[in-house]
Scaffold this motif. Structure first.
Motif, PDB file in Angstrom:
ATOM      1  N   MET A 118     -42.102 -32.775  -6.824  1.00 17.56           N
ATOM      2  CA  MET A 118     -42.075 -31.224  -6.951  1.00 17.56           C
ATOM      3  C   MET A 118     -40.810 -31.119  -7.858  1.00 17.56           C
ATOM      4  SD  MET A 118     -43.988 -29.217  -5.295  1.00 17.56           S
ATOM      5  CE  MET A 118     -42.785 -27.837  -5.328  1.00 17.56           C
ATOM      6  N   ARG A 119     -41.069 -30.319  -9.055  1.00 22.47           N
ATOM      7  CA  ARG A 119     -40.277 -30.055  -9.914  1.00 22.47           C
ATOM      8  C   ARG A 119     -39.745 -28.399  -9.930  1.00 22.47           C
ATOM      9  NH1 ARG A 119     -38.715 -33.729 -14.165  1.00 22.47           N
ATOM     10  NH2 ARG A 119     -39.851 -35.741 -13.910  1.00 22.47           N
ATOM     11  N   VAL A 120     -38.592 -28.158 -10.465  1.00 24.20           N
ATOM     12  CA  VAL A 120     -38.156 -26.911 -10.768  1.00 24.20           C
ATOM     13  C   VAL A 120     -37.553 -27.031 -11.998  1.00 24.20           C
ATOM     14  CG1 VAL A 120     -36.699 -24.942 -10.172  1.00 24.20           C
ATOM     15  CG2 VAL A 120     -37.426 -26.279  -8.460  1.00 24.20           C
ATOM     16  N   PHE A 121     -38.302 -26.171 -12.925  1.00 23.70           N
ATOM     17  CA  PHE A 121     -37.879 -25.929 -14.613  1.00 23.70           C
ATOM     18  C   PHE A 121     -36.951 -24.554 -14.733  1.00 23.70           C
ATOM     19  CE2 PHE A 121     -41.510 -28.577 -14.414  1.00 23.70           C
ATOM     20  CZ  PHE A 121     -41.451 -29.546 -15.540  1.00 23.70           C
ATOM     21  N   ARG A 122     -36.065 -24.710 -15.663  1.00 26.15           N
ATOM     22  CA  ARG A 122     -35.257 -23.394 -15.823  1.00 26.15           C
ATOM     23  C   ARG A 122     -35.896 -22.730 -17.365  1.00 26.15           C
ATOM     24  NH1 ARG A 122     -33.855 -26.688 -13.404  1.00 26.15           N
ATOM     25  NH2 ARG A 122     -32.293 -27.440 -11.806  1.00 26.15           N
ATOM     26  N   ALA A 123     -36.059 -21.531 -16.936  1.00 22.46           N
ATOM     27  CA  ALA A 123     -36.747 -20.855 -18.372  1.00 22.46           C
ATOM     28  C   ALA A 123     -35.671 -20.886 -19.636  1.00 22.46           C
ATOM     29  CB  ALA A 123     -37.186 -19.436 -18.165  1.00 22.46           C
ATOM     30  N   ALA A 124     -34.307 -20.661 -19.337  1.00 24.70           N
ATOM     31  CA  ALA A 124     -33.443 -20.754 -20.403  1.00 24.70           C
ATOM     32  C   ALA A 124     -33.268 -21.893 -21.202  1.00 24.70           C
ATOM     33  CB  ALA A 124     -32.240 -20.164 -19.795  1.00 24.70           C
ATOM     34  N   THR A 125     -33.470 -23.085 -20.472  1.00 29.25           N
ATOM     35  CA  THR A 125     -33.071 -24.402 -21.114  1.00 29.25           C
ATOM     36  C   THR A 125     -34.513 -25.409 -20.954  1.00 29.25           C
ATOM     37  OG1 THR A 125     -32.257 -24.949 -19.017  1.00 29.25           O
ATOM     38  CG2 THR A 125     -31.058 -24.385 -20.845  1.00 29.25           C
ATOM     39  N   PRO A 126     -35.446 -25.110 -22.106  1.00 29.93           N
ATOM     40  CA  PRO A 126     -36.495 -26.040 -22.158  1.00 29.93           C
ATOM     41  C   PRO A 126     -36.197 -27.498 -21.874  1.00 29.93           C
ATOM     42  CG  PRO A 126     -36.778 -24.460 -23.768  1.00 29.93           C
ATOM     43  CD  PRO A 126     -35.429 -24.305 -23.220  1.00 29.93           C
ATOM     44  N   ASP A 128     -35.581 -28.929 -19.149  1.00 27.98           N
ATOM     45  CA  ASP A 128     -34.558 -29.056 -18.046  1.00 27.98           C
ATOM     46  C   ASP A 128     -35.218 -28.722 -16.932  1.00 27.98           C
ATOM     47  OD1 ASP A 128     -32.215 -29.039 -16.483  1.00 27.98           O
ATOM     48  OD2 ASP A 128     -31.530 -27.026 -16.994  1.00 27.98           O
ATOM     49  N   SER A 129     -35.292 -29.505 -16.141  1.00 27.44           N
ATOM     50  CA  SER A 129     -35.783 -29.656 -14.827  1.00 27.44           C
ATOM     51  C   SER A 129     -35.132 -30.623 -13.677  1.00 27.44           C
ATOM     52  CB  SER A 129     -37.315 -29.958 -14.699  1.00 27.44           C
ATOM     53  OG  SER A 129     -37.558 -31.212 -14.869  1.00 27.44           O
ATOM     54  N   SER A 130     -35.259 -30.207 -12.618  1.00 29.10           N
ATOM     55  CA  SER A 130     -34.901 -30.848 -11.180  1.00 29.10           C
ATOM     56  C   SER A 130     -35.878 -31.315 -10.490  1.00 29.10           C
ATOM     57  CB  SER A 130     -33.984 -30.325 -10.315  1.00 29.10           C
ATOM     58  OG  SER A 130     -32.639 -29.691 -11.510  1.00 29.10           O
ATOM     59  N   ILE A 131     -36.011 -32.591 -10.273  1.00 26.43           N
ATOM     60  CA  ILE A 131     -36.790 -33.110  -9.046  1.00 26.43           C
ATOM     61  C   ILE A 131     -36.266 -32.671  -7.482  1.00 26.43           C
ATOM     62  CG2 ILE A 131     -37.953 -35.174  -8.011  1.00 26.43           C
ATOM     63  CD1 ILE A 131     -37.622 -36.466 -11.099  1.00 26.43           C
ATOM     64  N   MET A 132     -37.345 -31.929  -6.990  1.00 22.77           N
ATOM     65  CA  MET A 132     -36.592 -31.464  -5.631  1.00 22.77           C
ATOM     66  C   MET A 132     -37.354 -32.571  -4.404  1.00 22.77           C
ATOM     67  SD  MET A 132     -35.161 -28.974  -6.724  1.00 22.77           S
ATOM     68  CE  MET A 132     -34.686 -28.502  -5.068  1.00 22.77           C
ATOM     69  N   VAL A 133     -38.458 -32.873  -4.741  1.00 20.72           N
ATOM     70  CA  VAL A 133     -38.912 -34.143  -3.788  1.00 20.72           C
ATOM     71  C   VAL A 133     -39.803 -35.169  -4.568  1.00 20.72           C
ATOM     72  CG1 VAL A 133     -40.478 -34.228  -1.679  1.00 20.72           C
ATOM     73  CG2 VAL A 133     -39.292 -32.245  -1.964  1.00 20.72           C
ATOM     74  N   ARG A 134     -39.804 -36.231  -4.232  1.00 22.89           N
ATOM     75  CA  ARG A 134     -40.518 -37.420  -4.878  1.00 22.89           C
ATOM     76  C   ARG A 134     -41.378 -38.109  -3.779  1.00 22.89           C
ATOM     77  NH1 ARG A 134     -37.626 -40.436  -9.226  1.00 22.89           N
ATOM     78  NH2 ARG A 134     -38.531 -38.924 -10.555  1.00 22.89           N
ATOM     79  N   GLY A 135     -42.684 -38.442  -4.103  1.00 20.49           N
ATOM     80  CA  GLY A 135     -43.369 -39.245  -3.114  1.00 20.49           C
ATOM     81  C   GLY A 135     -44.382 -40.189  -3.722  1.00 20.49           C
ATOM     82  N   LEU A 136     -44.645 -41.240  -3.238  1.00 23.49           N
ATOM     83  CA  LEU A 136     -45.279 -42.236  -3.908  1.00 23.49           C
ATOM     84  C   LEU A 136     -46.683 -42.365  -2.994  1.00 23.49           C
ATOM     85  CD1 LEU A 136     -45.516 -44.272  -6.130  1.00 23.49           C
ATOM     86  CD2 LEU A 136     -44.554 -45.783  -4.840  1.00 23.49           C
ATOM     87  N   ALA A 137     -48.035 -42.595  -3.668  1.00 28.85           N
ATOM     88  CA  ALA A 137     -49.221 -42.863  -2.771  1.00 28.85           C
ATOM     89  C   ALA A 137     -49.153 -44.235  -2.243  1.00 28.85           C
ATOM     90  CB  ALA A 137     -50.324 -42.824  -3.552  1.00 28.85           C
ATOM     91  N   GLY A 138     -49.225 -44.128  -0.802  1.00 24.52           N
ATOM     92  CA  GLY A 138     -48.990 -45.445  -0.061  1.00 24.52           C
ATOM     93  C   GLY A 138     -47.656 -45.774   0.183  1.00 24.52           C
ATOM     94  N   GLY A 139     -46.821 -44.886  -0.093  1.00 24.88           N
ATOM     95  CA  GLY A 139     -45.417 -45.378   0.130  1.00 24.88           C
ATOM     96  C   GLY A 139     -44.715 -44.184   0.953  1.00 24.88           C
ATOM     97  N   ALA A 140     -43.328 -44.362   1.072  1.00 27.29           N
ATOM     98  CA  ALA A 140     -42.513 -43.436   2.008  1.00 27.29           C
ATOM     99  C   ALA A 140     -41.555 -42.978   1.197  1.00 27.29           C
ATOM    100  CB  ALA A 140     -41.842 -44.458   2.981  1.00 27.29           C
ATOM    101  N   PRO A 141     -40.728 -41.719   1.391  1.00 27.14           N
ATOM    102  CA  PRO A 141     -40.981 -41.050   2.593  1.00 27.14           C
ATOM    103  C   PRO A 141     -42.340 -40.132   2.579  1.00 27.14           C
ATOM    104  CG  PRO A 141     -39.273 -40.040   1.491  1.00 27.14           C
ATOM    105  CD  PRO A 141     -39.856 -41.242   0.605  1.00 27.14           C
ATOM    106  N   TYR A 142     -42.712 -39.782   1.520  1.00 24.59           N
ATOM    107  CA  TYR A 142     -43.797 -38.865   1.458  1.00 24.59           C
ATOM    108  C   TYR A 142     -45.016 -39.518   0.489  1.00 24.59           C
ATOM    109  CZ  TYR A 142     -39.954 -35.649   2.398  1.00 24.59           C
ATOM    110  OH  TYR A 142     -38.980 -35.033   2.969  1.00 24.59           O
TER     111      TYR A 142
END
Length: 146
Positions: A118-126, A128-142
Motif C-alpha cells: 500500500m503506497r501513498v504518493f504526494r502530488a507535489a513531488t513526483p 515520492d511515495s511512502s510504503i504504508m503496508v507490505r505483504g508477501l504472498a505465502g508470507g507474514a505478516p500479511y
C-alpha cells in the motif's frame, strides 16, 4: 375533485418545466478531459479515478512500459507520479484515492515475488511515495492486501 387535483398538478409541472428551461450542463462544474488514449502515451486506465475538492484527478494509467499513478491538475496538467516504478512486472490496483492534501493512496503488486504494497504518493513531488503496508504472498505478516 380528483380530476381537478390532477389538472392543477399538471399545470404546476408544466409551469415549472417552462420556468426551468432546457436542460444544460451544470453551472457549478466545468467539464474537461483529463486524459485519453492515445494522447499522452496512454494505452488504458484503471476504473477507479478519484477527484479532490481542488479539482485534481488521480488515476491509474496504463502505458506500454507498464502501469503508473498519474495526476491531472487544472493548473499544471498531467503528471506521472511514479516514473521510477514503471515496470511490466509491477501491477497497480485499478483505483486510487486522493485527499485534499494531494496525497494519493493505492496498492501495487510486484511479480514474480508476489510482493504487495500500500503506497501513498504526494502530488507535489513526483516519485515520492511512502510504503504504508507490505505483504508477501505465502508470507507474514500479511499475505494479501486489498
Amino acid at each position: 375533485m380528483f380530476v381537478l387535483r390532477h389538472v392543477v398538478a399538471f399545470v404546476l409541472a408544466a409551469a415549472l418545466a417552462a420556468w426551468a428551461g432546457p436542460v444544460v450542463s451544470s453551472v457549478f462544474y466545468k467539464f474537461r478531459v483529463a486524459a485519453e488514449t492515445p494522447t499522452g502515451g496512454f494505452t488504458g486506465f484503471g476504473n477507479g479515478p478519484s477527484i479532490n475538492d481542488k479539482g485534481k484527478v488521480a488515476f491509474i494509467s496504463q502505458k506500454p512500459t507498464g502501469p503508473s499513478v498519474s495526476l491531472w491538475s487544472p493548473v499544471s496538467g498531467l503528471t506521472d507520479l511514479a516514473p521510477s516504478l514503471l515496470s511490466p512486472n509491477r501491477n497497480f490496483g485499478d483505483g486510487v484515492r486522493i485527499n485534499n492534501n494531494d496525497e494519493i493512496a493505492t496498492w501495487n503488486r510486484l511479480l514474480p515475488l508476489g510482493l504487495y504494497e500500500m503506497r501513498v504518493f504526494r502530488a507535489a513531488t513526483p516519485d515520492d511515495s511512502s510504503i504504508m503496508v507490505r505483504g508477501l504472498a505465502g508470507g507474514a505478516p500479511y499475505e494479501l492486501l486489498y
